[in-house]
Scaffold this active site. Structure first.
Site, PDB file in Angstrom:
ATOM      1  N   SER A   1       0.718  -1.221  -0.069  1.00  0.00           N
ATOM      2  CA  SER A   1      -0.064   0.094  -0.114  1.00  0.00           C
ATOM      3  C   SER A   1       0.923   1.040  -0.031  1.00  0.00           C
ATOM      4  O   SER A   1       1.972   1.115   0.397  1.00  0.00           O
ATOM      5  CB  SER A   1      -0.731  -0.072   1.372  1.00  0.00           C
TER       6      SER A   1
ATOM      7  N   TYR B   1      -4.103  -0.707  10.384  1.00  0.00           N
ATOM      8  CA  TYR B   1      -3.444  -0.692   8.831  1.00  0.00           C
ATOM      9  C   TYR B   1      -2.088  -0.336   8.203  1.00  0.00           C
ATOM     10  O   TYR B   1      -1.508  -1.048   7.697  1.00  0.00           O
ATOM     11  CB  TYR B   1      -4.539  -0.181   7.927  1.00  0.00           C
TER      12      TYR B   1
HETATM   13  P1  NAP Z   1     -11.597  -5.076  -0.682  1.00  0.00           P
HETATM   14  O1  NAP Z   1     -12.625  -4.904  -2.119  1.00  0.00           O
HETATM   15  O2  NAP Z   1     -12.279  -4.802   0.368  1.00  0.00           O
HETATM   16  O3  NAP Z   1     -11.170  -6.559  -0.962  1.00  0.00           O
HETATM   17  C1  NAP Z   1     -10.575  -7.081   0.067  1.00  0.00           C
HETATM   18  C2  NAP Z   1     -10.322  -8.588   0.042  1.00  0.00           C
HETATM   19  O4  NAP Z   1     -10.057  -9.293   1.186  1.00  0.00           O
HETATM   20  C3  NAP Z   1     -11.877  -9.081  -0.070  1.00  0.00           C
HETATM   21  O5  NAP Z   1     -11.962 -10.114  -1.258  1.00  0.00           O
HETATM   22  C4  NAP Z   1     -12.030  -9.696   1.182  1.00  0.00           C
HETATM   23  O6  NAP Z   1     -13.375 -10.561   1.147  1.00  0.00           O
HETATM   24  C5  NAP Z   1     -10.950 -10.168   1.489  1.00  0.00           C
HETATM   25  N1  NAP Z   1     -10.686 -10.529   3.017  1.00  0.00           N
HETATM   26  C6  NAP Z   1     -11.005  -9.693   3.801  1.00  0.00           C
HETATM   27  N2  NAP Z   1     -10.974 -10.327   5.062  1.00  0.00           N
HETATM   28  C7  NAP Z   1     -10.793 -11.849   4.940  1.00  0.00           C
HETATM   29  C8  NAP Z   1     -10.613 -12.677   5.571  1.00  0.00           C
HETATM   30  N3  NAP Z   1     -10.568 -12.794   7.006  1.00  0.00           N
HETATM   31  N4  NAP Z   1     -10.269 -13.948   4.944  1.00  0.00           N
HETATM   32  C9  NAP Z   1     -10.318 -14.119   3.585  1.00  0.00           C
HETATM   33  N5  NAP Z   1     -10.410 -12.960   2.929  1.00  0.00           N
HETATM   34  C10 NAP Z   1     -10.859 -11.722   3.464  1.00  0.00           C
HETATM   35  O7  NAP Z   1     -10.579  -4.116  -1.008  1.00  0.00           O
HETATM   36  P2  NAP Z   1      -9.314  -4.109  -2.241  1.00  0.00           P
HETATM   37  O8  NAP Z   1      -9.081  -2.691  -2.197  1.00  0.00           O
HETATM   38  O9  NAP Z   1      -9.724  -5.014  -3.371  1.00  0.00           O
HETATM   39  O10 NAP Z   1      -8.158  -4.817  -1.336  1.00  0.00           O
HETATM   40  C11 NAP Z   1      -7.577  -5.541  -1.915  1.00  0.00           C
HETATM   41  C12 NAP Z   1      -6.021  -5.439  -1.216  1.00  0.00           C
HETATM   42  O11 NAP Z   1      -5.380  -4.277  -1.646  1.00  0.00           O
HETATM   43  C13 NAP Z   1      -5.932  -5.460   0.213  1.00  0.00           C
HETATM   44  O12 NAP Z   1      -4.772  -5.899   0.869  1.00  0.00           O
HETATM   45  C14 NAP Z   1      -5.850  -3.833   0.629  1.00  0.00           C
HETATM   46  O13 NAP Z   1      -5.260  -3.520   1.720  1.00  0.00           O
HETATM   47  C15 NAP Z   1      -4.923  -3.481  -0.668  1.00  0.00           C
HETATM   48  N6  NAP Z   1      -5.114  -2.096  -1.150  1.00  0.00           N
HETATM   49  C16 NAP Z   1      -6.043  -1.371  -1.463  1.00  0.00           C
HETATM   50  C17 NAP Z   1      -6.113  -0.082  -1.807  1.00  0.00           C
HETATM   51  C18 NAP Z   1      -7.269   0.522  -2.103  1.00  0.00           C
HETATM   52  O14 NAP Z   1      -7.290   1.905  -2.631  1.00  0.00           O
HETATM   53  N7  NAP Z   1      -8.357   0.130  -2.427  1.00  0.00           N
HETATM   54  C19 NAP Z   1      -4.706   0.630  -1.808  1.00  0.00           C
HETATM   55  C20 NAP Z   1      -3.653  -0.125  -1.458  1.00  0.00           C
HETATM   56  C21 NAP Z   1      -3.821  -1.278  -0.915  1.00  0.00           C
HETATM   57  P3  NAP Z   1     -14.911 -10.104   1.570  1.00  0.00           P
HETATM   58  O15 NAP Z   1     -15.284  -9.385   0.302  1.00  0.00           O
HETATM   59  O16 NAP Z   1     -15.383 -11.236   2.055  1.00  0.00           O
HETATM   60  O17 NAP Z   1     -14.734  -9.086   2.842  1.00  0.00           O
END
Ligand code: NAP
Length: 247
Positions: free
Chosen positions: A139, A152
């Site tokens: 991130s 986080y």
């Molecule tokens: P998201 O849409 O909230 O996706 C997160 C994923 O992780 C979902 O599939 C979620 O499942 C899964 N997850 C959460 N808790 C879990 C658990 N206990 N067991 C198994 N799976 C679990 O957000 P995203 O933005 O795509 O995030 C994906 C990654 O990118 C994360 O590591 C996040 O920190 C990183 N990231 C995102 C951003 C951004 O701006 N969006 C920026 C930097 C980094 P559920 O759908 O069931 O909750």
């Protein structure tokens, strides 16, 4: 076969039911990998997307409510070549009020589960003397402090550190450990920010590209880091952020 082809490879993507994980799963499959789409909910929609592009994968259940679940289940997934540690959560609260529960929950999923799933994957590779690729989702908060997200930020600084130590230990074994650091991407993770007009405008005004990122913007970098094109890339954390870190 091109340098970026993943033909004949098997990949596991955690948190593949939505957002960045879903986009990565589809692109790895389009590049030729058989993708195990792991989620605590069904990844049927992702598998549908994969099949629509004529590629292959399946949905597998993996819930990091037990952070050791990936390590415990990995043998059931068969021989893997690529692991994308994408699953992650965020909790927002002033640091003065931040709870132990919100600290532990985030560290467990974002860092402990990532480390031990990766350890189990690498043990598998070492046992069968195979090369492999690990792609961690870091991130901007692997480098910056952020606001109201202390667990986080700690977890994502940890992801950057773990990416580097594992690269140091495993590069000579043919295991590449790298990370992608997404900028501000429109997913569930950032819904609260996009719903806050003040924070949303502040963020947008600092992104040189002038727009929020989409999950698809991250997927190509994950394909690259999973491919032979990245065979000599170890311990890198690649920003895919519309230029945010250049400001
Ligand atoms: P998201 O849409 O909230 O996706 C997160 C994923 O992780 C979902 O599939 C979620 O499942 C899964 N997850 C959460 N808790 C879990 C658990 N206990 N067991 C198994 N799976 C679990 O957000 P995203 O933005 O795509 O995030 C994906 C990654 O990118 C994360 O590591 C996040 O920190 C990183 N990231 C995102 C951003 C951004 O701006 N969006 C920026 C930097 C980094 P559920 O759908 O069931 O909750």
């Amino acid at each position: 076969m091109t340098l970026f082809s993943l033909e004949g490879k098997r990949a596991l993507v955690t948190g593949a039911n939505t957002g960045i994980g879903q986009a990565i799963a589809v692109e790895l499959a389009r590049a030729g990998a058989y993708v195990l789409c792991a989620g605590r909910r069904s990844c049927a929609q992702t598998v549908d997307e994969i099949q629509k592009v004529g590629a292959h994968g399946e949905s597998v259940f993996l819930d990091f409510a037990d952070p050791m679940a990936g390590a415990k289940n990995i043998a059931a997934y068969g021989e893997l070549d690529i692991l994308v540690n994408n699953a992650g959560i965020i909790r927002r609260e002033d640091s003065l009020e931040f709870s132990e529960e919100d600290w532990d929950a985030v560290l467990d999923v974002n860092l402990k589960a990532l480390f031990f799933t990766t350890q189990a994957f690498a043990k598998q590779l070492v046992a069968r003397k195979s090369r492999g690729k690990v792609v961690n989702i870091a991130s901007l908060l692997s480098f910056q402090g952020g606001i109201r997200v202390p667990s986080y930020t700690a977890s994502k600084h940890g992801v950057a550190g773990v990416t580097k130590i594992l690269a140091n230990e495993w590069a000579a074994k043919g295991i590449n450990v790298n990370a992608v650091a997404p900028g501000y991407i429109a997913t569930n993770n950032t819904e609260a920010l996009r719903d806050d007009p003040v924070r949303s405008a502040e963020i947008l005004s600092r992104i040189p590209a002038g727009e929020w990122g989409k999950p698809e913007h991250i997927a190509g970098t994950a394909v690259y880091l999973s491919s032979a094109a990245a065979d000599y890339v170890h311990g890198a954390i690649l920003n895919v952020d519309g230029g945010w870190m250049a400001r």
